[in-house]
Write a protein that holds these residues in place. Structure first.
Motif, PDB file in Angstrom:
ATOM      1  N   LEU A 100       0.833  -1.204   0.000  1.00 17.34           N
ATOM      2  CA  LEU A 100       0.000   0.000   0.000  1.00 17.34           C
ATOM      3  C   LEU A 100       0.870   1.259   0.000  1.00 17.34           C
ATOM      4  CD1 LEU A 100      -2.798   1.294   0.152  1.00 17.34           C
ATOM      5  CD2 LEU A 100      -2.658   1.091   2.637  1.00 17.34           C
ATOM      6  N   SER A 101       1.838   1.300   0.876  1.00 16.20           N
ATOM      7  CA  SER A 101       2.732   2.451   0.953  1.00 16.20           C
ATOM      8  C   SER A 101       3.558   2.594  -0.327  1.00 16.20           C
ATOM      9  CB  SER A 101       3.656   2.319   2.158  1.00 16.20           C
ATOM     10  OG  SER A 101       4.521   3.411   2.250  1.00 16.20           O
ATOM     11  N   ARG A 102       4.024   1.471  -0.854  1.00 17.30           N
ATOM     12  CA  ARG A 102       4.796   1.514  -2.102  1.00 17.30           C
ATOM     13  C   ARG A 102       3.936   2.005  -3.265  1.00 17.30           C
ATOM     14  NH1 ARG A 102       9.719  -1.781  -1.929  1.00 17.30           N
ATOM     15  NH2 ARG A 102       9.793  -2.811   0.085  1.00 17.30           N
ATOM     16  N   SER A 103       2.686   1.564  -3.297  1.00 16.38           N
ATOM     17  CA  SER A 103       1.769   1.999  -4.362  1.00 16.38           C
ATOM     18  C   SER A 103       1.513   3.498  -4.279  1.00 16.38           C
ATOM     19  CB  SER A 103       0.438   1.241  -4.275  1.00 16.38           C
ATOM     20  OG  SER A 103       0.636  -0.130  -4.420  1.00 16.38           O
ATOM     21  N   ALA A 104       1.306   4.001  -3.066  1.00 17.72           N
ATOM     22  CA  ALA A 104       1.064   5.436  -2.887  1.00 17.72           C
ATOM     23  C   ALA A 104       2.291   6.247  -3.304  1.00 17.72           C
ATOM     24  CB  ALA A 104       0.682   5.736  -1.434  1.00 17.72           C
ATOM     25  N   MET A 105       3.486   5.747  -2.982  1.00 17.91           N
ATOM     26  CA  MET A 105       4.708   6.450  -3.386  1.00 17.91           C
ATOM     27  C   MET A 105       4.882   6.410  -4.902  1.00 17.91           C
ATOM     28  SD  MET A 105       6.198   7.857  -0.843  1.00 17.91           S
ATOM     29  CE  MET A 105       7.883   8.140  -1.290  1.00 17.91           C
ATOM     30  N   LEU A 106       4.587   5.267  -5.512  1.00 19.32           N
ATOM     31  CA  LEU A 106       4.696   5.157  -6.964  1.00 19.32           C
ATOM     32  C   LEU A 106       3.752   6.147  -7.640  1.00 19.32           C
ATOM     33  CD1 LEU A 106       5.675   3.775  -9.564  1.00 19.32           C
ATOM     34  CD2 LEU A 106       3.831   2.113  -9.244  1.00 19.32           C
ATOM     35  N   ILE A 107       2.519   6.237  -7.154  1.00 16.48           N
ATOM     36  CA  ILE A 107       1.557   7.177  -7.723  1.00 16.48           C
ATOM     37  C   ILE A 107       2.057   8.610  -7.533  1.00 16.48           C
ATOM     38  CG2 ILE A 107      -0.781   8.116  -7.473  1.00 16.48           C
ATOM     39  CD1 ILE A 107      -0.725   5.478  -8.987  1.00 16.48           C
ATOM     40  N   ALA A 108       2.612   8.907  -6.367  1.00 15.02           N
ATOM     41  CA  ALA A 108       3.131  10.264  -6.118  1.00 15.02           C
ATOM     42  C   ALA A 108       4.260  10.593  -7.104  1.00 15.02           C
ATOM     43  CB  ALA A 108       3.623  10.393  -4.675  1.00 15.02           C
ATOM     44  N   PHE A 109       5.175   9.654  -7.314  1.00 18.64           N
ATOM     45  CA  PHE A 109       6.253   9.880  -8.279  1.00 18.64           C
ATOM     46  C   PHE A 109       5.688  10.053  -9.694  1.00 18.64           C
ATOM     47  CE2 PHE A 109       9.377   8.330  -5.118  1.00 18.64           C
ATOM     48  CZ  PHE A 109      10.412   9.225  -5.356  1.00 18.64           C
ATOM     49  N   LEU A 110       4.689   9.231 -10.051  1.00 21.29           N
ATOM     50  CA  LEU A 110       4.080   9.348 -11.380  1.00 21.29           C
ATOM     51  C   LEU A 110       3.381  10.694 -11.562  1.00 21.29           C
ATOM     52  CD1 LEU A 110       2.579   5.768 -11.921  1.00 21.29           C
ATOM     53  CD2 LEU A 110       4.474   6.820 -13.169  1.00 21.29           C
ATOM     54  N   ILE A 111       2.662  11.123 -10.531  1.00 19.63           N
ATOM     55  CA  ILE A 111       1.963  12.412 -10.613  1.00 19.63           C
ATOM     56  C   ILE A 111       2.969  13.554 -10.757  1.00 19.63           C
ATOM     57  CG2 ILE A 111       0.575  14.069  -9.282  1.00 19.63           C
ATOM     58  CD1 ILE A 111      -1.035  11.617  -8.275  1.00 19.63           C
ATOM     59  N   LEU A 112       4.038  13.495  -9.991  1.00 18.34           N
ATOM     60  CA  LEU A 112       5.084  14.520 -10.126  1.00 18.34           C
ATOM     61  C   LEU A 112       5.678  14.511 -11.534  1.00 18.34           C
ATOM     62  CD1 LEU A 112       7.014  14.283  -6.758  1.00 18.34           C
ATOM     63  CD2 LEU A 112       5.860  16.285  -7.650  1.00 18.34           C
ATOM     64  N   GLY A 113       6.013  13.328 -12.007  1.00 23.83           N
ATOM     65  CA  GLY A 113       6.587  13.215 -13.344  1.00 23.83           C
ATOM     66  C   GLY A 113       5.633  13.695 -14.425  1.00 23.83           C
ATOM     67  N   MET A 114       4.363  13.313 -14.298  1.00 24.80           N
ATOM     68  CA  MET A 114       3.371  13.757 -15.286  1.00 24.80           C
ATOM     69  C   MET A 114       3.138  15.260 -15.184  1.00 24.80           C
ATOM     70  SD  MET A 114       2.474  11.293 -17.248  1.00 24.80           S
ATOM     71  CE  MET A 114       1.017  11.975 -18.011  1.00 24.80           C
ATOM     72  N   GLY A 115       3.160  15.788 -13.973  1.00 30.71           N
ATOM     73  CA  GLY A 115       2.992  17.231 -13.800  1.00 30.71           C
ATOM     74  C   GLY A 115       4.118  18.014 -14.442  1.00 30.71           C
ATOM     75  N   LEU A 116       5.352  17.523 -14.284  1.00 30.18           N
ATOM     76  CA  LEU A 116       6.490  18.169 -14.928  1.00 30.18           C
ATOM     77  C   LEU A 116       6.445  17.979 -16.449  1.00 30.18           C
ATOM     78  CD1 LEU A 116       9.268  17.286 -12.338  1.00 30.18           C
ATOM     79  CD2 LEU A 116       8.396  19.569 -12.842  1.00 30.18           C
ATOM     80  N   ALA A 117       6.024  16.788 -16.886  1.00 29.79           N
ATOM     81  CA  ALA A 117       5.891  16.542 -18.328  1.00 29.79           C
ATOM     82  C   ALA A 117       4.797  17.426 -18.921  1.00 29.79           C
ATOM     83  CB  ALA A 117       5.588  15.067 -18.585  1.00 29.79           C
ATOM     84  N   ASP A 118       3.748  17.690 -18.149  1.00 27.46           N
ATOM     85  CA  ASP A 118       2.676  18.579 -18.605  1.00 27.46           C
ATOM     86  C   ASP A 118       3.219  19.978 -18.868  1.00 27.46           C
ATOM     87  OD1 ASP A 118       0.039  19.382 -19.228  1.00 27.46           O
ATOM     88  OD2 ASP A 118      -0.280  20.072 -17.176  1.00 27.46           O
ATOM     89  N   GLN A 119       4.131  20.437 -18.029  1.00 27.93           N
ATOM     90  CA  GLN A 119       4.732  21.755 -18.245  1.00 27.93           C
ATOM     91  C   GLN A 119       5.538  21.778 -19.553  1.00 27.93           C
ATOM     92  OE1 GLN A 119       3.929  24.385 -16.178  1.00 27.93           O
ATOM     93  NE2 GLN A 119       2.580  22.766 -15.461  1.00 27.93           N
TER      94      GLN A 119
END
Length: 194
Positions: A121-140
Motif C-alpha cells: 500500500l505504501s509503495r503503491s502510494a509512493m509510486l503514484i506520487a512519483f508518477l503524478i510529479l513526473g506527469m505534472g512536470l511533463a505537462d509543463q
C-alpha cells in the motif's frame, strides 16, 4: 561502495533545489530530466543495498526520509504551476508531515527504535506520487512545446486527473493505516511501520 545507497538518497535531496530553480526559470524539460534522475536514484539505492548486502540502520531511515522530502518539497511547486489538484497536495503534505514526525518523536524524544518495512500500500502510494510529479512536470513541457489545439495537453491533464483520484484514495488509506500503527509504536505495542 558501501556508502553508495546512502549517497543516492542524499543525491535525491540535493536535486530538490535544482528542480525548483529549473522549473521557476521555465526550463521545464531540464527539470523533468533532473526529476527522472532523482526518481531513478530511489529505485537504484534500494537495489544496490539489497544486491550487494549494503543495508544499514541509517540507510533504512535515510531512504524513506529522502523519498518523502523529495516529494513533499516538489508537490507544492507543481500545485503552484497548476499541474496538480489542491486536494491531493493537502493529503500528501498531511501524510508526509505525520510520517516524517515519527523520526524525531520516536528516535530522539521517546528514544524508541523502530523499523520501516513499507508494504504494498505504501509503495503503491509512493509510486503514484512519483508518477503524478513526473506527469505534472511533463505537462509543463507539453504546454511549452505543443500547440494548445493539440491533444497532448488534454492527454496529460486527463492522465494527471485520473492518477490524482487514485492518489487521493491511496493517501487516505495509508493515513488510516499509519496513524494507528504510529500510536501503537508510541505505546510500545509494535515496532515496525509497514
Amino acid at each position: 561502495m558501501r556508502y553508495l545507497p546512502n549517497a543516492l538518497s542524499l543525491l535525491r535531496i540535493a536535486l530538490i533545489p535544482v528542480i525548483f530553480w529549473l522549473s521557476l526559470t521555465h526550463q521545464h524539460l531540464a527539470a523533468l530530466v533532473v526529476f527522472c534522475v532523482g526518481a531513478l536514484s530511489d529505485l537504484l539505492d534500494g537495489w544496490v543495498a539489497q544486491k550487494f548486502g549494503l543495508q544499514s540502520r541509517f540507510g533504512s531511515y535515510l531512504d524513506p526520509v529522502a523519498d518523502r522530502l523529495y516529494i513533499l518539497c516538489l508537490i507544492p511547486l507543481l500545485w503552484h504551476l497548476g499541474a496538480i489538484s489542491g486536494t491531493y497536495t493537502v493529503l500528501l503534505i498531511t501524510r508526509f508531515t505525520i510520517q516524517l514526525s515519527a523520526f524525531p518523536v520516536l528516535l530522539w524524544w521517546l528514544k524508541k527504535n523502530f523499523y520501516a518495512k513499507p508494504g504494498w500500500l505504501s509503495r503503491s502510494a509512493m509510486l503514484i506520487a512519483f508518477l503524478i510529479l513526473g506527469m505534472g512536470l511533463a505537462d509543463q513541457v507539453a504546454i511549452e512545446r505543443f500547440d494548445e489545439s493539440s491533444a497532448a495537453e488534454n492527454i496529460f491533464d486527463s492522465t494527471v486527473e485520473a492518477l490524482t483520484v487514485i492518489g487521493c484514495i491511496l493517501e487516505i488509506w495509508v493515513l488510516m493505516k499509519f496513524i494507528p500503527r504510529y500510536w501503537d509504536i508510541i505505546r510500545g505495542r509494535a515496532d515496525t511501520f509497514e
